[in-house]
Motif scaffolding. Structure first.
Motif: not given
Length: 453
Positions: A189-192, A230-233
């Motif tokens: 799942x791409x996107x947190x 998730x791309x962010x922290x």
């Protein structure tokens, strides 16, 4: 009569059209019809978009929750036109709807034009793939019911195929059907954000239910892997950090792998590749990494849009380019002053669309009477994230408790479920909402917990 046209039958648009029809339309109680109200949408039915992750996981049958626009129009005194908005002629106060085709490509309705005095654009948002190579071709985005159903069917098919392969491996004397010793089925799942997080929890429940009904004999936790990328922290970046941390802990307990600071560079058949070069196996990939405004907004007769493609509106929700055109929901960039000169805009949430629909209902009373329009003020009541049957977590704030409070568990689940019930009440009234709640509960007692076909 004054002609209202509402384009978009999402949470805000349908609520506004329903309440305008009740107040001014053909079935108005206690008086004659005062206005013509028309709802336009490209689909024939409505479903509350925050439910799509449950449809994708199979924990909700969409056909029991869909509402036919034509029926709602009949019950509440407005008209419905099915079609996609393709143009606006501001001088003539006219919109153009594209041709409507059936599943075989045959024309059902030709291109049409509708005239308005007040136009409300509420067409929501679409998935933003951020130009990632292969993302649109090799992943599924949850924009529509059809998208969610397509993922659900692929998930069940993957489980059945893996179970068959597992039996063949065991027959051949092998104990492990997975070529790399990891999960036999891997879902990425791409996107947190809220959609990705909620879907991951629902899928864990689905894996357990499918095993219980005998569709596969795989271990729901060991053999079916779920990874949130998730791309962010941290996950849930739009929510307070304590909500994010609490949710991360709950997902980890469910066996969901959380991959943060992981920017996706490419998606291909069977894999997700990160910018760092790391590659993750993915039998099924869901894209839930962001939204953008529909491209048609930039083509509407010179109406100003923001750099994100949203219609630029004033605090009256009127377009900055035309006082006869209003916009609400995800497609509108409405200022949200905080008293410190901040340039924030109202966030794209269902609660914002609901508040804007209620605001416009009152504002249109002033418009018909020739009085000045009020200004919209958004009130943030917090956010809730559902983790399916396992739990829920979120924060309540603002007018609810006079501050901010972390909530989780049974109370949070009740609050989350009440949001949808309030949407049903806005469309049908509280008595019918209560009956719908009872009917929904009765159906759940006689049907499998997951849609199996």
């Amino acid at each position: 009569m004054h002609r209202f046209i509402v384009v978009g039958g999402g949470a805000g648009g349908l609520e506004l059209a329903t309440r305008l029809g009740d107040r001014y339309g053909a079935r108005r109680r206690g008086g004659a019809q005062r206005a013509l109200v028309t709802l336009v949408d490209r689909a024939p039915t409505h479903i509350w978009k925050p439910l799509l992750h449950e449809v994708a996981a199979g924990s909700m049958d969409p056909f029991t929750q869909e509402l036919a626009y034509a029926a709602q129009a009949r019950w509440h005194g407005f008209a419905f036109q099915q079609g996609e908005l393709i143009g606006v002629d501001r001088a003539a106060k006219r919109i153009t709807l594209g041709r409507l085709l059936d599943e075989d490509g045959a024309e059902l309705l030709p291109q049409r034009e509708l005239e308005y005095d007040t136009l409300v654009i509420a067409i929501g948002s679409t998935t933003h793939f951020f130009g990632v190579p292969g993302a649109q071709e090799n992943s599924i985005a949850l924009d529509t019911v059809d998208d969610a159903e397509r993922f659900r069917k692929r998930l069940i098919a993957a489980c059945m195929r893996s179970e068959h392969e597992h039996r063949e491996y065991v027959t051949a004397g092998s104990e492990d059907a997975s070529p790399n010793g990891g999960p036999r089925i891997q879902v990425a799942i791409v996107g947190g954000g809220a959609t990705g997080v909620e879907l991951s929890a629902e899928l864990r429940n689905t894996a357990q239910v499918l095993s219980a009904y005998g569709l596969h004999k795989l271990d729901p936790r060991r053999d079916i892997g779920i990874a949130v990328i998730e791309a962010g922290p941290r996950i849930l970046p739009a929510l307070p950090e304590r909500v994010s941390n609490a949710t991360a802990g709950l997902l980890t307990e469910l066996g969901v792998e959380l991959m943060t600071n992981a920017k996706v560079a490419e998606i291909g058949p069977g894999f997700v590749r990160m910018a760092s070069g790391k590659e993750v196996r993915a039998d099924l990939t869901i894209w839930a990494a962001g939204i953008k405004a529909p491209a048609v907004l930039a083509k509407l007769d010179g109406l100003p849009v923001t750099r994100l493609g949203q219609l630029a509106v004033r605090r009256t929700l009127q377009s900055e380019g035309d006082d006869n055109i209003f916009a609400l929901g995800d497609c509108a960039a409405c200022p949200w002053p905080d008293g410190e000169g901040s340039a924030r805009t109202v966030p794209p949430r269902a609660q914002a669309a609901h508040q804007q629909a209620s605001f416009l209902l009152k504002a249109f009373d002033n418009r018909l009477a020739g009085r000045p329009l009020p200004e919209f003020t958004y009130r943030d009541f917090g956010s809730l994230v559902s983790l399916g049957h396992f739990s829920a977590v979120g924060n309540l704030m603002g007018g609810v408790i006079g501050g901010s409070m972390l909530v989780e568990g049974l109370f949070a689940r009740f609050m989350y479920m009440s949001l949808y019930r309030l949407h049903i009440a806005a469309l049908h009234g509280f008595p019918r909402m209560a009956l719908d709640t009872v009917a929904h509960w009765l159906r759940r007692t006689t049907l499998p917990r997951v849609k199996l076909h």
